[in-house]
Design a protein around this motif. Structure first.
Motif, PDB file in Angstrom:
ATOM      1  N   GLU A 134       0.807  -1.220   0.000  1.00 38.49           N
ATOM      2  CA  GLU A 134       0.000   0.000   0.000  1.00 38.49           C
ATOM      3  C   GLU A 134       0.844   1.277   0.000  1.00 38.49           C
ATOM      4  O   GLU A 134       0.304   2.380   0.063  1.00 38.49           O
ATOM      5  N   SER A 135       2.175   1.133  -0.089  1.00 37.75           N
ATOM      6  CA  SER A 135       3.065   2.291  -0.072  1.00 37.75           C
ATOM      7  C   SER A 135       3.431   2.715  -1.485  1.00 37.75           C
ATOM      8  O   SER A 135       3.221   1.982  -2.451  1.00 37.75           O
ATOM      9  N   ASP A 136       4.006   3.915  -1.594  1.00 40.50           N
ATOM     10  CA  ASP A 136       4.475   4.403  -2.890  1.00 40.50           C
ATOM     11  C   ASP A 136       5.867   3.884  -3.221  1.00 40.50           C
ATOM     12  O   ASP A 136       6.163   3.566  -4.370  1.00 40.50           O
ATOM     13  N   VAL A 137       6.726   3.817  -2.206  1.00 45.31           N
ATOM     14  CA  VAL A 137       8.110   3.392  -2.400  1.00 45.31           C
ATOM     15  C   VAL A 137       8.537   2.527  -1.229  1.00 45.31           C
ATOM     16  O   VAL A 137       8.286   2.872  -0.067  1.00 45.31           O
ATOM     17  N   ALA A 153      10.823  -7.229  -1.325  1.00 47.72           N
ATOM     18  CA  ALA A 153      10.878  -6.805  -2.732  1.00 47.72           C
ATOM     19  C   ALA A 153       9.753  -7.440  -3.532  1.00 47.72           C
ATOM     20  O   ALA A 153       9.126  -6.781  -4.380  1.00 47.72           O
ATOM     21  N   ARG A 154       9.490  -8.700  -3.288  1.00 44.73           N
ATOM     22  CA  ARG A 154       8.402  -9.386  -4.002  1.00 44.73           C
ATOM     23  C   ARG A 154       7.047  -8.803  -3.622  1.00 44.73           C
ATOM     24  O   ARG A 154       6.155  -8.680  -4.475  1.00 44.73           O
ATOM     25  N   ALA A 155       6.873  -8.446  -2.346  1.00 44.08           N
ATOM     26  CA  ALA A 155       5.614  -7.821  -1.926  1.00 44.08           C
ATOM     27  C   ALA A 155       5.429  -6.475  -2.623  1.00 44.08           C
ATOM     28  O   ALA A 155       4.317  -6.125  -3.040  1.00 44.08           O
ATOM     29  N   ALA A 156       6.510  -5.720  -2.761  1.00 41.49           N
ATOM     30  CA  ALA A 156       6.439  -4.447  -3.474  1.00 41.49           C
ATOM     31  C   ALA A 156       6.094  -4.662  -4.936  1.00 41.49           C
ATOM     32  O   ALA A 156       5.231  -3.968  -5.493  1.00 41.49           O
ATOM     33  N   HIS A 157       6.763  -5.612  -5.565  1.00 39.73           N
ATOM     34  CA  HIS A 157       6.536  -5.890  -6.980  1.00 39.73           C
ATOM     35  C   HIS A 157       5.083  -6.299  -7.222  1.00 39.73           C
ATOM     36  O   HIS A 157       4.438  -5.828  -8.170  1.00 39.73           O
ATOM     37  N   ALA A 158       4.553  -7.134  -6.338  1.00 37.65           N
ATOM     38  CA  ALA A 158       3.171  -7.609  -6.485  1.00 37.65           C
ATOM     39  C   ALA A 158       2.164  -6.480  -6.276  1.00 37.65           C
ATOM     40  O   ALA A 158       1.101  -6.471  -6.899  1.00 37.65           O
ATOM     41  N   PHE A 163      10.546  -0.035  -5.842  1.00 31.19           N
ATOM     42  CA  PHE A 163      11.512  -0.616  -4.910  1.00 31.19           C
ATOM     43  C   PHE A 163      12.894  -0.026  -5.135  1.00 31.19           C
ATOM     44  O   PHE A 163      13.467  -0.149  -6.216  1.00 31.19           O
ATOM     45  N   ILE A 164      13.419   0.616  -4.087  1.00 27.61           N
ATOM     46  CA  ILE A 164      14.792   1.109  -4.081  1.00 27.61           C
ATOM     47  C   ILE A 164      15.627   0.189  -3.203  1.00 27.61           C
ATOM     48  O   ILE A 164      15.298  -0.004  -2.024  1.00 27.61           O
ATOM     49  N   LEU A 165      16.693  -0.364  -3.760  1.00 29.36           N
ATOM     50  CA  LEU A 165      17.644  -1.127  -2.951  1.00 29.36           C
ATOM     51  C   LEU A 165      18.918  -0.310  -2.803  1.00 29.36           C
ATOM     52  O   LEU A 165      19.573   0.013  -3.795  1.00 29.36           O
ATOM     53  N   LEU A 178      17.367  -9.136  -8.198  1.00 29.02           N
ATOM     54  CA  LEU A 178      17.650  -8.166  -9.261  1.00 29.02           C
ATOM     55  C   LEU A 178      16.422  -7.911 -10.124  1.00 29.02           C
ATOM     56  O   LEU A 178      16.200  -6.789 -10.584  1.00 29.02           O
ATOM     57  N   GLU A 179      15.600  -8.927 -10.333  1.00 31.49           N
ATOM     58  CA  GLU A 179      14.406  -8.801 -11.169  1.00 31.49           C
ATOM     59  C   GLU A 179      13.374  -7.836 -10.584  1.00 31.49           C
ATOM     60  O   GLU A 179      12.525  -7.323 -11.315  1.00 31.49           O
ATOM     61  N   THR A 180      13.452  -7.583  -9.268  1.00 31.64           N
ATOM     62  CA  THR A 180      12.435  -6.754  -8.607  1.00 31.64           C
ATOM     63  C   THR A 180      12.878  -5.306  -8.412  1.00 31.64           C
ATOM     64  O   THR A 180      12.068  -4.456  -8.047  1.00 31.64           O
ATOM     65  N   ILE A 181      14.155  -5.003  -8.630  1.00 31.23           N
ATOM     66  CA  ILE A 181      14.701  -3.684  -8.288  1.00 31.23           C
ATOM     67  C   ILE A 181      14.313  -2.651  -9.343  1.00 31.23           C
ATOM     68  O   ILE A 181      14.561  -2.830 -10.535  1.00 31.23           O
ATOM     69  N   ASP A 182      13.715  -1.558  -8.898  1.00 32.01           N
ATOM     70  CA  ASP A 182      13.407  -0.438  -9.785  1.00 32.01           C
ATOM     71  C   ASP A 182      14.543   0.573  -9.829  1.00 32.01           C
ATOM     72  O   ASP A 182      14.788   1.203 -10.859  1.00 32.01           O
ATOM     73  N   LEU A 183      15.224   0.753  -8.705  1.00 35.67           N
ATOM     74  CA  LEU A 183      16.325   1.721  -8.619  1.00 35.67           C
ATOM     75  C   LEU A 183      17.363   1.180  -7.643  1.00 35.67           C
ATOM     76  O   LEU A 183      17.040   0.867  -6.489  1.00 35.67           O
TER      77      LEU A 183
END
Length: 302
Positions: A134-137, A153-158, A163-165, A178-183
């Motif tokens: 439910e978050s933006d980032v 990361a998977r919860a964010a992707h779903a 997702f910032i790592l 790596l597949e889930t990272i946006d930044l």
């Protein structure tokens, strides 16, 4: 900024008590150096970035684990006082995480971290997963178990959450992460550790993730993405007292600026101001700047 307009940032990461000693120079192996000051303050990359995001204007929630000791009580109190939501922060029986930090006269530092309760932060609950979705980032670092970072990361992707790592400390990044990272946010040492190259290699990093910010300390930052955008963003000139939490101030502010919808290069520029404002003051969480402090420095030099 009203509550409804504030970006929703969730930080899943570490919380420590920082024990900071100051001396004119850092000791060499086997050497004792006489210091001139000592500070004990809540820290940890996760807690620092959560406080940084809250002070920079976000509605921020912290996910992680503190110990049942006096350090844990102090850490949670600092988070609450900084405006961070700790409703889902776990308490684990035993010691909180502890960081032993040495800072020299030029503001450079060396750090040893004993994870303590941070190692117990595993197996995300349904409530924690919902907070992320439910978050933006979402912001994560690597001072908590790798499986927990991947689960977050998977919860964010779903949930469609960006997702910032911040890949600190440096360690191997699993392909499924790596597949889930946006930044990806890394310094020069972390960049070379990830790519295995002798120098930071932005093309090699972009082969792994779609967007990268390479932090360069006093030289600012470099942004690059797969759309072909690449830009060096200069640092803001300040007299540094302690760089301990400057990277965390940068990452927290970057998440806020991106959550507000700013272009990422503009977000990096504003985050540079946050890192510089932080470095002017000694200490970790105590030095993290307010939005007003960031804006004042940004307006002066941008």
């Amino acid at each position: 900024m009203t509550d409804s307009s504030r970006p929703r940032i969730v930080v899943a990461g570490s919380a420590n008590m920082d024990l900071v000693g100051f001396a004119e120079r850092l000791p060499r192996p086997g050497e004792t150096v006489l210091g001139h000051d000592f500070v004990m303050a809540p820290g940890g990359k996760g807690a620092n970035q959560a406080i940084a995001a809250a002070r920079a204007g976000a509605s921020c929630t912290m996910l992680g684990a503190i110990g049942s000791d006096a350090f844990g009580v102090t850490i949670k109190a600092r988070l609450n006082a900084s405006g961070v939501d700790t409703e889902h922060l776990r308490t684990s029986y035993g010691s909180s995480g502890v960081a032993v930090i040495m800072v020299d006269g030029g503001g450079e530092n060396s750090i040893i971290v004993s994870p303590g309760a941070n190692n117990t932060f595993a197996g995300l609950s349904a409530a924690e997963t919902t907070v992320i979705a439910e978050s933006d980032v979402l912001v994560c670092q690597q001072e908590i178990p790798p499986d927990t970072v991947l689960a977050a990361a998977r919860a964010a992707h779903a949930g469609g959450t960006r997702f910032i790592l911040n890949a600190a400390p440096a360690r191997d990044l699993a392909p499924e992460l790596l597949e889930t990272i946006d930044l990806l946010v890394v310094n020069e040492g972390e960049a070379t550790a990830i790519t295995g190259t002798p120098e930071p290699d932005l093309p090699a990093l972009l082969a792994l993730v779609p967007r990268v910010v390479l932090t360069l300390g006093a030289n600012g930052s470099r942004y690059a993405d797969r759309d072909g955008r690449e830009e060096h963003v200069p640092a803001f000139p300040v007299e540094a007292a302690d760089s301990t939490a400057a990277g965390d101030a940068f990452t927290g502010a970057l998440a806020v600026a991106w959550g507000e919808g700013r272009d990422l290069i503009a977000a990096v520029r504003w985050a540079n101001a946050a890192g510089a404002a932080c470095a002017r003051t000694a200490g970790a969480s105590a030095s993290l700047p307010s939005r007003a402090d960031i804006d004042a420095l940004y307006s002066r030099y941008a």
